[in-house]
Design a protein around this motif. Structure first.
Motif, PDB file in Angstrom:
ATOM      1  N   GLU A  15       0.949  -1.202   0.021  1.00  0.00           N
ATOM      2  CA  GLU A  15      -0.184   0.007  -0.052  1.00  0.00           C
ATOM      3  C   GLU A  15       1.002   1.222  -0.047  1.00  0.00           C
ATOM      4  N   CYS A  17       1.023   5.404   0.079  1.00  0.00           N
ATOM      5  CA  CYS A  17       0.106   6.712   0.277  1.00  0.00           C
ATOM      6  C   CYS A  17       1.273   7.847  -0.124  1.00  0.00           C
ATOM      7  N   TRP A  53      -8.133  10.755  -2.255  1.00  0.00           N
ATOM      8  CA  TRP A  53      -8.563  11.362  -1.232  1.00  0.00           C
ATOM      9  C   TRP A  53      -9.107  12.866  -1.615  1.00  0.00           C
ATOM     10  N   PHE A  70      -4.037  13.570  -0.759  1.00  0.00           N
ATOM     11  CA  PHE A  70      -3.762  12.099  -0.630  1.00  0.00           C
ATOM     12  C   PHE A  70      -4.111  11.344  -1.675  1.00  0.00           C
ATOM     13  N   VAL A  72      -3.849   7.316  -2.219  1.00  0.00           N
ATOM     14  CA  VAL A  72      -3.687   5.868  -1.973  1.00  0.00           C
ATOM     15  C   VAL A  72      -3.623   4.962  -2.785  1.00  0.00           C
ATOM     16  N   TYR A  74      -2.562   0.826  -4.096  1.00  0.00           N
ATOM     17  CA  TYR A  74      -2.398  -0.373  -3.891  1.00  0.00           C
ATOM     18  C   TYR A  74      -1.804  -1.206  -5.141  1.00  0.00           C
ATOM     19  N   TYR A 107      -6.344  -8.181   5.135  1.00  0.00           N
ATOM     20  CA  TYR A 107      -6.823  -6.946   5.318  1.00  0.00           C
ATOM     21  C   TYR A 107      -7.883  -6.494   3.940  1.00  0.00           C
ATOM     22  N   TYR A 112     -11.491   5.063   1.764  1.00  0.00           N
ATOM     23  CA  TYR A 112     -11.399   6.198   2.922  1.00  0.00           C
ATOM     24  C   TYR A 112     -11.854   7.507   2.325  1.00  0.00           C
ATOM     25  N   TRP A 119     -18.485  10.096   7.506  1.00  0.00           N
ATOM     26  CA  TRP A 119     -17.860  10.692   8.747  1.00  0.00           C
ATOM     27  C   TRP A 119     -18.370  12.061   9.277  1.00  0.00           C
TER      28      TRP A 119
END
Lengths: 189, 81
Positions: A15, A17, A53, A70, A72, A74, A107, A112, A119
């Motif tokens: 991963e 970032c 993000w 950001f 991210v 994989y 995992y 996010y 959130w």
């Protein structure tokens, strides 16, 4: 939600970032993203997922930047090429920070960028519900206080009335007695 | 004795009796990107809460420390406010 399992035994899923400043022009940003992709293409990495993000505030300024983007990623790749990728990412201009992590077994991939929005909405709704609760509590308190005050005043009034009635009676009695006394001839006033 | 017990119940519960919230959920890995789960285990100044107060088990405290240090490095969480 997909769990990450490498296809062959020689490769591992990593991963990445990457943090880059938010005030880049579109051209710079595109060249940066291209550069990142090239690095992974050189290392023969296979992209599994990508999670951008978008613009986020930073907790502390990094190279005088208070906001950043950001990214991210994989990738499934050979572990021996990780050192080269790390070196290249460090050299690449306009990259503030980069982090390489090997996710543990089992995992599960979480986007996010989506959960963060959810959130924040939850936070706003929580705040509103809290405020409403407090308001209702305050209202209840005010109503109770008003009731209590009303009761108290009623009780006081009743007490005053009770007190007043006997006192007037006493006054009447007194005047009567006085009259009697005055009118009494035996005293010889 | 009864009186003393009552007094203890009225006061704050003993921090030693808390159970690890991550063990209750059976979490195997704490993600550094997951700010909402990390946040309650940090104080206003950005310090990691002591295990005695948060009630975490040692395994999860170590995971949390790892996650917070990674998040700090990436600028998601402050080192010091």
């Amino acid at each position: 939600m997909t769990s990450l399992v490498p296809t062959s035994e020689d490769t591992v899923i990593y991963e990445f970032c990457v943090l880059y400043p938010a005030n880049l022009s579109q051209k710079e940003e595109q060249t940066l993203l291209k550069g990142i992709e090239e690095i992974f293409a050189e290392a023969e990495g296979k992209q599994i997922a990508k999670d951008a993000w978008g613009r986020r505030g930073l907790a502390y300024p990094i190279k005088k930047q208070t906001e950043g983007n950001f990214l991210v990623l994989y990738y499934e790749m050979d572990p021996t090429k990780m050192r080269e990728v790390d070196r290249q990412l460090r050299i690449l201009p306009n990259v503030l920070r980069h982090l390489m992590v090997k996710p543990p077994k089992g995992y599960e991939l979480v986007k996010y960028s989506e959960t963060f929005e959810q959130w924040q909405k939850d936070k706003v709704t929580d705040r509103e519900t809290k405020r409403k609760d407090e308001e209702s509590k305050l209202q209840r308190k005010v109503v109770e206080k008003a009731k209590r005050d009303a009761k108290r005043t009623e009780v006081k009034k009743a007490e005053v009335k009770k007190k007043e009635i006997p006192s007037t009676l006493e006054e009447a009695d007194l005047s009567k007695k006085l009259d009697e006394l005055i009118s009494d001839d035996t005293l010889g006033l | 004795m009864d009186h003393r017990k009552q007094q203890q119940q009225q006061q704050r519960s003993d921090p030693r009796l808390k159970k690890c919230p991550f063990c209750l959920k059976e979490t195997k890995y704490i993600d550094y990107k997951d700010y909402p789960t990390i946040k309650p285990f940090m104080d206003y100044f950005g310090n990691i809460m002591k295990r005695y107060y948060s009630g975490l088990c040692l395994k999860h405290q170590k995971m949390l420390k790892n996650a917070i240090e990674r998040a700090r490095f990436m600028g998601m969480v402050a080192y010091r406010k």
